[in-house]
Design a protein around this motif. Structure first.
Motif, PDB file in Angstrom:
ATOM      1  N   VAL A 214       0.840  -1.203   0.000  1.00 29.30           N
ATOM      2  CA  VAL A 214       0.000   0.000   0.000  1.00 29.30           C
ATOM      3  C   VAL A 214       0.873   1.250   0.000  1.00 29.30           C
ATOM      4  N   SER A 215       1.951   1.222   0.757  1.00 24.30           N
ATOM      5  CA  SER A 215       2.868   2.363   0.780  1.00 24.30           C
ATOM      6  C   SER A 215       3.498   2.601  -0.593  1.00 24.30           C
ATOM      7  N   LEU A 216       3.820   1.523  -1.309  1.00 24.17           N
ATOM      8  CA  LEU A 216       4.379   1.665  -2.660  1.00 24.17           C
ATOM      9  C   LEU A 216       3.357   2.250  -3.628  1.00 24.17           C
ATOM     10  N   ILE A 217       2.089   1.841  -3.489  1.00 23.02           N
ATOM     11  CA  ILE A 217       1.032   2.395  -4.348  1.00 23.02           C
ATOM     12  C   ILE A 217       0.856   3.883  -4.050  1.00 23.02           C
ATOM     13  N   ASN A 218       0.883   4.247  -2.773  1.00 21.01           N
ATOM     14  CA  ASN A 218       0.792   5.664  -2.407  1.00 21.01           C
ATOM     15  C   ASN A 218       1.904   6.474  -3.067  1.00 21.01           C
ATOM     16  N   ALA A 219       3.122   5.958  -3.011  1.00 21.78           N
ATOM     17  CA  ALA A 219       4.255   6.679  -3.588  1.00 21.78           C
ATOM     18  C   ALA A 219       4.133   6.785  -5.109  1.00 21.78           C
ATOM     19  N   ASP A 271       2.452  -5.730 -10.331  1.00 22.15           N
ATOM     20  CA  ASP A 271       2.735  -6.791  -9.360  1.00 22.15           C
ATOM     21  C   ASP A 271       2.453  -6.349  -7.930  1.00 22.15           C
ATOM     22  N   THR A 272       2.656  -5.074  -7.664  1.00 25.28           N
ATOM     23  CA  THR A 272       2.385  -4.552  -6.319  1.00 25.28           C
ATOM     24  C   THR A 272       0.895  -4.637  -6.001  1.00 25.28           C
ATOM     25  N   PHE A 273       0.052  -4.254  -6.953  1.00 20.13           N
ATOM     26  CA  PHE A 273      -1.395  -4.370  -6.753  1.00 20.13           C
ATOM     27  C   PHE A 273      -1.787  -5.826  -6.513  1.00 20.13           C
ATOM     28  N   LEU A 274      -1.299  -6.711  -7.351  1.00 16.86           N
ATOM     29  CA  LEU A 274      -1.676  -8.120  -7.222  1.00 16.86           C
ATOM     30  C   LEU A 274      -1.206  -8.697  -5.899  1.00 16.86           C
ATOM     31  N   SER A 275      -0.007  -8.361  -5.471  1.00 12.62           N
ATOM     32  CA  SER A 275       0.498  -8.852  -4.201  1.00 12.62           C
ATOM     33  C   SER A 275      -0.349  -8.347  -3.041  1.00 12.62           C
ATOM     34  N   ALA A 276      -0.723  -7.072  -3.079  1.00 16.13           N
ATOM     35  CA  ALA A 276      -1.536  -6.486  -2.009  1.00 16.13           C
ATOM     36  C   ALA A 276      -2.915  -7.126  -1.945  1.00 16.13           C
ATOM     37  N   TYR A 277      -3.506  -7.380  -3.114  1.00 14.90           N
ATOM     38  CA  TYR A 277      -4.810  -8.051  -3.138  1.00 14.90           C
ATOM     39  C   TYR A 277      -4.698  -9.477  -2.594  1.00 14.90           C
ATOM     40  N   ARG A 278      -3.653 -10.149  -2.990  1.00 17.36           N
ATOM     41  CA  ARG A 278      -3.514 -11.560  -2.613  1.00 17.36           C
ATOM     42  C   ARG A 278      -3.190 -11.748  -1.129  1.00 17.36           C
TER      43      ARG A 278
END
Length: 292
Positions: A214-219, A271-278
């Motif tokens: 989530v922090s990576l998505i924010n950035a 990949d960040t989105f998919l990892s966060a969802y999973r």
């Protein structure tokens, strides 16, 4: 019914902005991401959000590179349009005499979808002057600019008439603002019994604090993703009562799985989105609420 007048210009002064809001405006004024522009060129419907639904995976079987690219682009656009239609389906019932408010409208696709579905009038607001001008040009091309208009304004302080709107929404734009300020403006603009709908990514409170993903998505997007619980608390404080809540996480994951295969459209965040969802730290949520 009698509807209140609203400003007809895209150049009305935007209320005073914080340094952060200025950064957000600068980001979207400069944004030329193919994942937004290439998809919209298909039918002049530009969606600044993600998609839902089952993927036609045969698009990846195409052996001709140019045709494969074309088919993948079209499939991603179809999924994004399905998400916009899903949101619009929860706004009604509306009539051509009703007015709706698209908060954080981007390049305007959501307002067009609402107009095509209900015949209603729409006012879209974006903090980006470039987006507002682009969206108004698309409305002119469709010959609906007498009913669908876009305004360069702050969605926290629009200056529009109180109680003038039958429905309003945010589609993946709430993470740029404080929820209490946002929901207070929606409650002011909506008539009693009006419908508000939001689709958003939010972090899962039961997971704990915001995860690394989530922090990576924010950035990546210069945003601040809110916890799931804050949506409901802020709605309760601002006369918005949820009537429908739907977890769209499973429905959006195929979109991201396809997007990571689109070499011409990837942004590096897939990949960040998919990892966060999973891992359960991030959810894709739709809430429909009535203004009481």
């Amino acid at each position: 019914m009698t509807t209140a007048p609203v400003a007809r210009t895209t150049t009305a002064p935007v209320p005073a902005q914080s340094t952060y809001q200025t950064r957000v405006a600068d980001y979207w004024n400069a944004e030329e991401n193919p994942v937004n522009l290439e998809l919209g060129k298909i039918d002049d419907l530009y969606h600044h959000h993600y998609g839902v639904g089952n993927v036609d995976w045969t698009v990846l079987d195409e052996t001709d590179p140019a045709l494969r690219r074309e088919r993948v682009t079209a499939e991603l656009h179809r999924l994004e349009h399905a998400q916009a239609e899903l949101l619009a389906s929860h706004l009604g019932p509306l009539s051509p005499t009703d007015r709706v408010f698209d908060a954080g409208c981007g390049r305007g696709g959501g307002s067009v979808v609402a107009n095509l579905r209900y015949g209603c009038r729409a006012d879209g607001v974006t903090i980006s002057a470039k987006q507002a001008d682009f969206a108004n040009e698309m409305a002119r091309k469709r010959d609906i600019d007498d009913r669908v208009r876009y305004h360069h304004r702050n969605m926290l302080d629009t200056g529009f008439e109180s109680g003038a709107y039958a429905a309003s929404w945010n589609n993946e734009s709430t993470m740029y603002v404080e929820l209490d300020l946002l929901f207070a403006e929606h409650a002011r603009l909506l008539r009693r019994g009006g419908r508000y709908v939001v689709i958003t990514g939010c972090y899962n409170d039961t997971y704990g604090r915001a995860s690394r993903e989530v922090s990576l998505i924010n950035a990546h997007y210069i945003c601040d993703i809110h916890p799931r619980s804050e949506y409901f608390r802020a709605m309760a404080r601002n006369r918005l009562v949820p009537v429908h809540v739907e977890d769209l996480t499973e429905a959006t994951m195929p979109y991201w799985e396809l997007r990571k295969e689109a070499d011409h459209l990837v942004t590096g965040i897939e990949d960040t989105f998919l990892s966060a969802y999973r891992n359960g730290s991030f959810q894709y949520l739709m809430i429909a609420a009535d203004r009481v």
